[in-house]
Motif scaffolding. Structure first.
Motif, PDB file in Angstrom:
ATOM      1  N   TYR A   1      27.236   1.185   2.392  1.00  0.00           N
ATOM      2  CA  TYR A   1      28.106   1.369   1.237  1.00  0.00           C
ATOM      3  C   TYR A   1      29.359   2.130   1.631  1.00  0.00           C
ATOM      4  O   TYR A   1      30.478   1.752   1.282  1.00  0.00           O
ATOM      5  CB  TYR A   1      27.325   2.080   0.131  1.00  0.00           C
ATOM      6  CG  TYR A   1      28.185   2.455  -1.059  1.00  0.00           C
ATOM      7  CD1 TYR A   1      28.651   1.475  -1.929  1.00  0.00           C
ATOM      8  CD2 TYR A   1      28.518   3.782  -1.294  1.00  0.00           C
ATOM      9  CE1 TYR A   1      29.435   1.820  -3.003  1.00  0.00           C
ATOM     10  CE2 TYR A   1      29.308   4.127  -2.371  1.00  0.00           C
ATOM     11  CZ  TYR A   1      29.766   3.138  -3.233  1.00  0.00           C
ATOM     12  OH  TYR A   1      30.545   3.470  -4.288  1.00  0.00           O
ATOM     13  N   ASP A   2      29.125   3.218   2.406  1.00  0.00           N
ATOM     14  CA  ASP A   2      30.253   4.046   2.850  1.00  0.00           C
ATOM     15  C   ASP A   2      31.259   3.241   3.641  1.00  0.00           C
ATOM     16  O   ASP A   2      32.466   3.396   3.492  1.00  0.00           O
ATOM     17  CB  ASP A   2      29.738   5.199   3.720  1.00  0.00           C
ATOM     18  CG  ASP A   2      29.227   6.322   2.849  1.00  0.00           C
ATOM     19  OD1 ASP A   2      29.455   6.246   1.615  1.00  0.00           O
ATOM     20  OD2 ASP A   2      28.583   7.234   3.381  1.00  0.00           O
TER      21      ASP A   2
ATOM     22  N   ILE B   1      24.782  -3.743  -4.926  1.00  0.00           N
ATOM     23  CA  ILE B   1      23.590  -2.897  -4.927  1.00  0.00           C
ATOM     24  C   ILE B   1      22.997  -2.847  -6.329  1.00  0.00           C
ATOM     25  O   ILE B   1      21.787  -2.974  -6.510  1.00  0.00           O
ATOM     26  CB  ILE B   1      23.934  -1.488  -4.414  1.00  0.00           C
ATOM     27  CG1 ILE B   1      24.441  -1.585  -2.983  1.00  0.00           C
ATOM     28  CG2 ILE B   1      22.729  -0.583  -4.493  1.00  0.00           C
ATOM     29  CD1 ILE B   1      24.932  -0.282  -2.404  1.00  0.00           C
TER      30      ILE B   1
ATOM     31  N   GLU C   1      26.250 -10.156   0.127  1.00  0.00           N
ATOM     32  CA  GLU C   1      25.851  -8.752   0.247  1.00  0.00           C
ATOM     33  C   GLU C   1      24.434  -8.553  -0.275  1.00  0.00           C
ATOM     34  O   GLU C   1      23.621  -7.859   0.344  1.00  0.00           O
ATOM     35  CB  GLU C   1      26.848  -7.868  -0.514  1.00  0.00           C
ATOM     36  CG  GLU C   1      28.217  -7.877   0.164  1.00  0.00           C
ATOM     37  CD  GLU C   1      29.291  -7.224  -0.683  1.00  0.00           C
ATOM     38  OE1 GLU C   1      30.459  -7.430  -0.379  1.00  0.00           O
ATOM     39  OE2 GLU C   1      28.940  -6.508  -1.654  1.00  0.00           O
TER      40      GLU C   1
ATOM     41  N   CYS D   1      23.138   3.548   2.273  1.00  0.00           N
ATOM     42  CA  CYS D   1      24.228   4.475   2.006  1.00  0.00           C
ATOM     43  C   CYS D   1      25.370   4.261   2.996  1.00  0.00           C
ATOM     44  O   CYS D   1      26.536   4.180   2.623  1.00  0.00           O
ATOM     45  CB  CYS D   1      23.688   5.897   2.157  1.00  0.00           C
ATOM     46  SG  CYS D   1      24.193   6.948   0.827  1.00  0.00           S
TER      47      CYS D   1
ATOM     48  N   ASP E   1      31.953   0.325   3.375  1.00  0.00           N
ATOM     49  CA  ASP E   1      32.540  -0.772   2.590  1.00  0.00           C
ATOM     50  C   ASP E   1      31.980  -2.146   2.925  1.00  0.00           C
ATOM     51  O   ASP E   1      32.603  -3.171   2.674  1.00  0.00           O
ATOM     52  CB  ASP E   1      34.072  -0.843   2.812  1.00  0.00           C
ATOM     53  CG  ASP E   1      34.754  -0.121   1.683  1.00  0.00           C
ATOM     54  OD1 ASP E   1      34.029   0.274   0.738  1.00  0.00           O
ATOM     55  OD2 ASP E   1      35.976   0.053   1.749  1.00  0.00           O
TER      56      ASP E   1
ATOM     57  N   LEU F   1      25.146   6.021  -7.862  1.00  0.00           N
ATOM     58  CA  LEU F   1      26.079   4.905  -7.971  1.00  0.00           C
ATOM     59  C   LEU F   1      26.392   4.599  -9.422  1.00  0.00           C
ATOM     60  O   LEU F   1      27.539   4.403  -9.814  1.00  0.00           O
ATOM     61  CB  LEU F   1      25.477   3.656  -7.340  1.00  0.00           C
ATOM     62  CG  LEU F   1      25.685   3.466  -5.844  1.00  0.00           C
ATOM     63  CD1 LEU F   1      25.035   2.167  -5.402  1.00  0.00           C
ATOM     64  CD2 LEU F   1      27.162   3.452  -5.494  1.00  0.00           C
TER      65      LEU F   1
ATOM     66  N   LYS G   1      29.657 -11.189  -3.322  1.00  0.00           N
ATOM     67  CA  LYS G   1      28.513 -10.396  -3.743  1.00  0.00           C
ATOM     68  C   LYS G   1      27.202 -11.047  -3.284  1.00  0.00           C
ATOM     69  O   LYS G   1      26.268 -10.364  -2.871  1.00  0.00           O
ATOM     70  CB  LYS G   1      28.530 -10.286  -5.273  1.00  0.00           C
ATOM     71  CG  LYS G   1      27.840  -9.059  -5.779  1.00  0.00           C
ATOM     72  CD  LYS G   1      28.197  -8.810  -7.228  1.00  0.00           C
ATOM     73  CE  LYS G   1      27.606  -9.863  -8.127  1.00  0.00           C
ATOM     74  NZ  LYS G   1      27.902  -9.647  -9.546  1.00  0.00           N
TER      75      LYS G   1
ATOM     76  N   ILE H   1      28.934  -3.141   1.891  1.00  0.00           N
ATOM     77  CA  ILE H   1      28.249  -3.609   0.686  1.00  0.00           C
ATOM     78  C   ILE H   1      28.876  -2.912  -0.503  1.00  0.00           C
ATOM     79  O   ILE H   1      29.068  -1.701  -0.490  1.00  0.00           O
ATOM     80  CB  ILE H   1      26.744  -3.294   0.758  1.00  0.00           C
ATOM     81  CG1 ILE H   1      26.115  -4.108   1.884  1.00  0.00           C
ATOM     82  CG2 ILE H   1      26.063  -3.596  -0.554  1.00  0.00           C
ATOM     83  CD1 ILE H   1      24.666  -3.855   2.066  1.00  0.00           C
ATOM     84  N   SER H   2      29.189  -3.691  -1.489  1.00  0.00           N
ATOM     85  CA  SER H   2      29.854  -3.095  -2.644  1.00  0.00           C
ATOM     86  C   SER H   2      28.821  -2.535  -3.609  1.00  0.00           C
ATOM     87  O   SER H   2      27.636  -2.878  -3.549  1.00  0.00           O
ATOM     88  CB  SER H   2      30.710  -4.155  -3.340  1.00  0.00           C
ATOM     89  OG  SER H   2      29.833  -5.092  -3.924  1.00  0.00           O
ATOM     90  N   GLU H   3      29.301  -1.716  -4.471  1.00  0.00           N
ATOM     91  CA  GLU H   3      28.418  -1.065  -5.426  1.00  0.00           C
ATOM     92  C   GLU H   3      27.842  -2.095  -6.406  1.00  0.00           C
ATOM     93  O   GLU H   3      26.668  -2.051  -6.767  1.00  0.00           O
ATOM     94  CB  GLU H   3      29.264   0.020  -6.088  1.00  0.00           C
ATOM     95  CG  GLU H   3      29.061   0.260  -7.516  1.00  0.00           C
ATOM     96  CD  GLU H   3      30.217   1.143  -8.038  1.00  0.00           C
ATOM     97  OE1 GLU H   3      31.058   1.614  -7.236  1.00  0.00           O
ATOM     98  OE2 GLU H   3      30.245   1.362  -9.239  1.00  0.00           O
TER      99      GLU H   3
END
Lengths: 418, 735
Positions: free
Chosen positions: B686-687, B696, B656, B683, B689, B724, B653, B691-693
């Motif tokens: 994120y899509d 963010i 990221e 976005c 993969d 998110l 994390k 960067i993880s949710e």
């Protein structure tokens, strides 16, 4: 020739930087150095003794100034001066005897050969008698007052009779003087080397069976003294006070144990507690003054007082090079060395309690670490030197054997001239 | 000393017995007769620092005497500034004619740093074995035998152990955060078993209470001890490799700041530095006026024995120690009514008048001091005239100065050579007075660029000194120079230097004068305030020990070095990446290269990820585009084609978040044209993969307390974030 100068400088630097310490080591080195000074000193035809004395004095002055705390150096310088005077005097006496004899033989019919049986004139006899008389009489002191450098030492005692014929045997005489002096200095060096053994030889007379001996700190002389008694199958016990802050007592205790002596190590502060069980206190000294007072490693005055309180004999061992012809009331002489406080305290620890430039500018904490104590003569029961045991009150006589009165003020004469 | 002598003899015997040491080289030492600093200005403009008297003996005497007694046989004195004076001095002294101790001088006129000096010595090829490196203003009485032996043994086992540094315990003042010597706080990490030095950091910012350690330091070593109570004695035992290291790295200038730190960071060559702690012996370096004062007092209190005035005979004058630590030379003329207080040194041939009081001071040779003078905590050098009724407190007065009657020197004053202070004039506190005008540019040969120091000095207005100037300027003298000569009252001569080269309000830190009480109160107040502040600071999430480049800006703008490093690192990574793009290098190889860069710059994975992402964006920006849609396409293209590279650095994390922060920074500063695309690209990341949710959302919460301006992008991405959050809530509900 250049050697002497560099040798002198080297030794002076060593003294200055405190690289050589301890009276025996410094005394020996000083004697060896002075021997080479004498052997390399060129002397003229007149006043050889004066030239030698001047040379030795000049070097001696520097040596004493380099580390005045090492009293033994000054002692050795004086001893050597005394040796020169002595040898010169005996040579003069002998020569004068011949001279007078020849004078006599010129006047009268001679019936004795001058070589075999010198007949001494009254003046020569008187001079010889004066020189052997110790301490020097007021008259000889007065006669010597004109500076020995300017007036030949011999003339003061010689009278008018010596004159023309003197130059004949001068060459041989000068060689003889130097030779004799060097011989005598060699003897002195040997004396310094063997002083421990000579002192130790007397151990059996002083240490008896089942006695308890107390000592403080460490001294080679004391160690050998105790060991000598041990070798003679005396069984006794030794209390060693550790001798803060250098704790050399620890080393001494180790040495003693290694040689099979029953040893007890105590702190300095336990001395009063232990002294009542002790039969004799034996300690070393840094210097012995003319009045019988002792300059000794710090803490010994306390031991001496404790010993007096409990009527325990307080014995000081000192080689003859430690005998100083000066009196301790002279501030020039009674020197103490303040050593580094770090022997007591780690500097890191100390800096914690220093003010950080915030205080009055002077730190609140002072650490003082003197190296020596002065033990007054009345606290000393006996001195043991290489010549035997002596009372403190006898010290000045002993000193008069070793030094001539002219040289006592070595330092003070030096001061205004520089 | 006797013991020391014995042990040195023993050591010598041991060495000669050692078959490996049969070709024994004499122990050598390099003495830098130049401090390469300007802390002793204006005095050092006229005389080199090593010849300045410390308790009436030039500093170099102490250093040479110590080296000699420590068994060094050959000393190379490196002279730079005022080289002639140093060589002349040495020629007049007895040092050049010593048996078994040779002193040779090396002159240089273009060396500006210790690094240059050592490079020159390397060129001369005079050092053949281990050597002692000290500066001419170092004072010590330690025995080198133990340290040398340790050094040699370590060297035998590990050829990378090139240096042994001598350290000593010394606590900091709790209030001013500086040592007794007036030096700054020093952090050291030492391996408790091997005594290896792992970390060395001088804390120049006195209020900063934080310290950042590399995580690797803790991983690589089973245990470390962290010290801030150690003092660097600036005595180093070096192997000859040290010289070649200096030659190899031309950017090594400062011994500590560059060389030591450089070796510690550099884990490729694997050179190691060890420490040797001394306990009871003394070692210190005269670094500034405060240490001049402290060390003088230590000498007077005999901590430096046998380097004390009555033992270290210098010249012909014998000095005697009297009670209460008064050192008096032989020929002093002193009035009966004069009072000389404890801890004072008085030089040869000095005359002291009636009712004069002297305490805690050092007075040089041939001074004449009038009646009713008060001297307190001052250092007066040779041939100084102090007329009646003057007051000197905590000041340094150089040779030949004349202080006319009724003058007052306030604490902290430094009067350089031959300055004349006019009648009844009060020299303001902390002022430095010299006959030479203050150089406008710092370009003397004693100069070393103090880049790190200067950067945090705000150009402050000239303090106190000028404002307090006496108004007695004679009107007919118009030009600046001659009017300046009247700065010191009527009949005075000298310029009062304005204090601008150091931080002016820091003057009290390094002054001879003790810290004034008001200052102490003030600092303890700020420390109290600061304590609260640092609590808050400590709560901020510090994801890794290392400073994040360009990241949490509040914690790392102190550390210019780290920032520089990270900037270089970014550049290198970018270059590597671009090369990879143009030459079609395989992704694996790029990863390898970036990894090696990471090691050599001692960076974290987060920094790598940030740098790679940065270079990707730069690449995308580099392609020609007309609209933001085209730019977006370009970004997407680059990201997809190099996804694997980026992905390999996104292990957690932290990395990221680092990327998001980096991206944000780029958008707001470097490439404004990217800013409208921020949400879109986020976005996309994120899509894909990358960067993880969680990352963010963490980023958002981190920004919660930031300024409005910092939250621009959070607002822009508000919708996405909303989505998110809802998505995650839904997930939770489903669970």
């Amino acid at each position: 020739m250049p050697d002497v100068h560099s040798l002198v400088n080297e030794f002076i630097l060593k003294l200055k930087k405190r690289k050589v310490e301890g009276s025996q080591a410094t005394a020996r080195l000083a004697a060896v150095l002075l021997r080479s000074v004498i052997s390399q000193q060129r002397i003229g035809y007149t006043n050889q003794a004066g030239a030698l004395i001047d040379a030795v004095k000049a070097v001696g002055e520097q040596l004493v100034a380099a580390n005045p705390v090492e009293i033994a150096v000054g002692n050795i310088v004086r001893r050597v001066l005394h040796i020169i005077r002595d040898e010169d005097l005996s040579l003069t006496t002998a020569a004068m005897a011949g001279l007078n004899l020849s004078a006599v033989s010129d006047d009268d019919d001679d019936d004795t050969s001058p070589d075999d049986h010198p007949v001494l004139s009254a003046a020569a006899v008187a001079a010889a008698a004066r020189s052997t008389l110790r301490p020097p009489s007021l008259q000889s002191l007065l006669e010597d007052m004109p500076d020995s450098a300017a007036v030949p030492h011999t003339s003061s005692s010689g009278g008018d009779s010596e004159g023309k014929s003197k130059s004949a045997d001068k060459n041989s005489r000068s060689r003889k003087l130097k030779h004799d002096v060097i011989e005598a200095v060699n003897e002195l060096i040997q004396d310094i080397d063997t002083c421990h053994e000579q002192i130790a030889e007397q151990a059996v007379e002083h240490i008896h069976h089942n006695e308890v001996i107390l000592t403080l700190g460490s001294s080679r002389t004391v160690l050998q003294f105790l060991c000598a008694a041990r070798e003679k199958k005396r069984s006794f016990r030794v209390f060693v006070a550790e001798g803060a802050p250098r704790y050399q007592g620890h080393l001494l205790a180790k040495e003693l144990v290694a040689r099979g002596l029953q040893t007890t190590l105590i702190t300095d502060s336990a001395i009063f507690a232990m002294i009542s069980r002790v039969n004799m206190v034996i300690v070393g000294a840094h210097a012995v003054m003319a009045n019988g007072g002792v300059i000794a490693p710090v803490g010994l005055n306390m031991v001496a007082l404790a010993a007096q309180r409990h009527a325990v004999p307080f014995v000081v061992l000192a080689g003859s090079h430690k005998l100083c012809p000066l009196y301790p009331h002279n501030p020039e002489v009674l020197l103490n060395e303040l050593r580094s406080p770090s022997e007591l305290l780690d500097f890191g620890e100390f800096s914690d309690c220093m003010d950080f430039g915030s205080g009055l500018g002077s730190p609140l904490l002072h650490v003082v670490n003197p190296a020596f104590d002065y033990v007054p003569p009345k606290l000393v029961s006996l001195f043991i030197t290489d010549t035997g045991g002596h009372n403190p009150s006898y010290m000045y006589r002993l000193i008069a054997d070793y030094y001539s009165a002219d040289d006592l003020v070595l330092q003070r004469k030096a001061a205004p001239s520089t | 000393m006797g013991a020391q002598k014995k042990s040195s003899a023993a050591a010598a015997a041991r060495i000669s017995d050692d078959p490996e040491e049969l070709s024994r080289v004499p122990l050598q030492a390099v003495l830098l007769a130049d401090s390469f600093t300007t802390k002793f200005r204006p005095i050092t403009l006229e005389r080199p620092k090593v010849l300045l008297p410390l308790a009436n003996v030039p500093m170099i005497e102490y250093a040479l005497t110590w080296l000699e007694s420590a068994g060094v046989e050959e000393v190379f004195v490196f002279c730079c500034a005022h080289a002639k004076q140093v060589t002349n001095y040495l020629q007049c002294s007895q040092w050049l004619s010593q048996p078994n101790f040779s002193v040779a001088t090396i002159e240089s006129h273009n060396s500006v740093s210790a690094g240059d000096a050592l490079r020159l010595i390397y060129e001369r090829n005079v050092i053949h074995g281990d050597f002692i490196l000290i500066s001419g203003d170092t004072l010590s009485n330690m025995s080198l035998n133990r340290a040398l032996q340790e050094h040699k043994e370590r060297k035998k086992k590990d050829s990378n152990a090139v240096m042994t540094m001598v350290i000593k315990r010394s606590k900091l003042s709790p209030v001013t955060q500086q040592s007794r010597l007036g030096t700054d706080e020093l952090f050291m990490a030492i391996d408790p078993d091997t005594k290896q030095l792992l970390y060395y950091e001088e804390n120049t910012n006195h209020l900063k209470g934080t310290l950042s350690l590399d995580k690797m330091l803790l991983i690589d070593n089973p245990s470390i001890t962290l010290h801030n109570d150690m003092q660097d004695c600036f005595i180093d035992i070096c192997s000859p490799e040290v010289l070649s290291l200096f030659t190899d790295n031309f950017d090594y200038q400062h011994l500590r700041r560059h060389f030591v730190k450089g070796l510690l960071v550099d884990d490729i060559m694997g050179y190691k530095i060890y420490t040797h702690e001394i306990h009871s012996s003394y070692a210190a370096r005269v670094d500034n006026y405060r240490s001049y004062d402290t060390i003088s007092k230590d000498i007077i209190q005999r901590w430096t024995y046998p380097l004390v005035p009555d033992v270290l005979l210098f010249g012909n004058s014998a000095t005697k120690l009297e009670r209460e630590g008064i050192y008096r030379a032989t020929e002093i003329v002193q009035s009966r009514s004069a009072q000389i207080g404890p801890l004072t040194v008085i030089g040869n041939g000095t005359r002291i008048g009636n009712n004069t009081k002297i305490t805690n001071s050092v007075i040089g040779k041939g001074c004449s001091i009038g009646s009713n003078v008060l001297i307190e905590g001052s250092y007066i050098w040779d041939n100084v005239t102090v007329e009646d009724g003057c007051q000197l407190k905590h000041s340094i007065v150089c040779d030949g100065v004349v202080i006319k009657s009724g003058s007052v020197l306030s604490p902290g004053v430094v009067l350089s050579f031959k300055v004349v202070v006019g009648q009844n004039f009060t020299v303001p506190a902390y002022s430095k007075v010299s006959l030479l005008p203050q150089p406008t540019k710092q370009d003397s040969d004693e100069e070393l660029e103090y880049a790190d120091n200067n950067s945090d000095i705000e150009t402050s207005p000239i303090a106190g000194a000028h404002d307090n100037l006496n108004g007695e300027l004679t009107s007919d003298l118009t030009d600046m120079q001659s009017s300046a000569a009247e700065e010191l009252g009527s009949g005075g001569a000298g310029y009062i230097w304005s204090i601008c080269e150091g931080a002016s309000e820091e003057e009290w830190r390094h002054s001879v004068a003790p810290v004034p009480a008001e200052k102490l109160a003030e600092i303890s107040q700020t420390i109290d305030d600061d304590l609260d502040f640092s609590y808050q600071d400590g709560n901020a999430p510090a994801s890794s020990g290392e400073l994040k480049p360009g990241g949490l800006s509040d914690s790392d703008d102190d550390d210019v070095d780290a920032n520089n490093d990270s900037a270089y690192f970014e550049k290198e990574v970018e270059a590597t990446f671009l090369r990879a793009v143009h030459e079609n290098v395989k992704v694996d190889h790029v990863i390898l290269e970036v990894n090696s860069l990471k090691l050599s710059y001692n960076m974290e994975f987060a920094a790598c990820a940030g740098a790679i992402f940065y270079s990707m964006m730069k690449l995308a920006l580099g392609t020609p585009y007309n609209s933001s849609a085209e730019l977006y396409n370009a970004v997407v293209n680059v990201l997809t084609s190099w996804k694997r590279l980026l992905k390999s650095y996104l292990s957690g994390k932290d990395e990221e978040i680092e990327i998001i922060l980096k991206f944000e920074e780029m958008c707001s500063e470097l490439a404004k044209e990217l800013s409208p695309l921020f949400t879109k690209i986020l976005c996309f990341l994120y899509d894909k993969d990358m960067i993880s949710e969680d990352a963010i959302l963490d980023w958002e919460s981190e920004k919660n307390y930031a300024d409005e301006s910092d939250r621009v992008f959070v607002k822009q991405a508000e919708k996405f974030l909303q989505w998110l959050r809802e998505a995650s809530e839904e997930e939770e509900e489903e669970d």
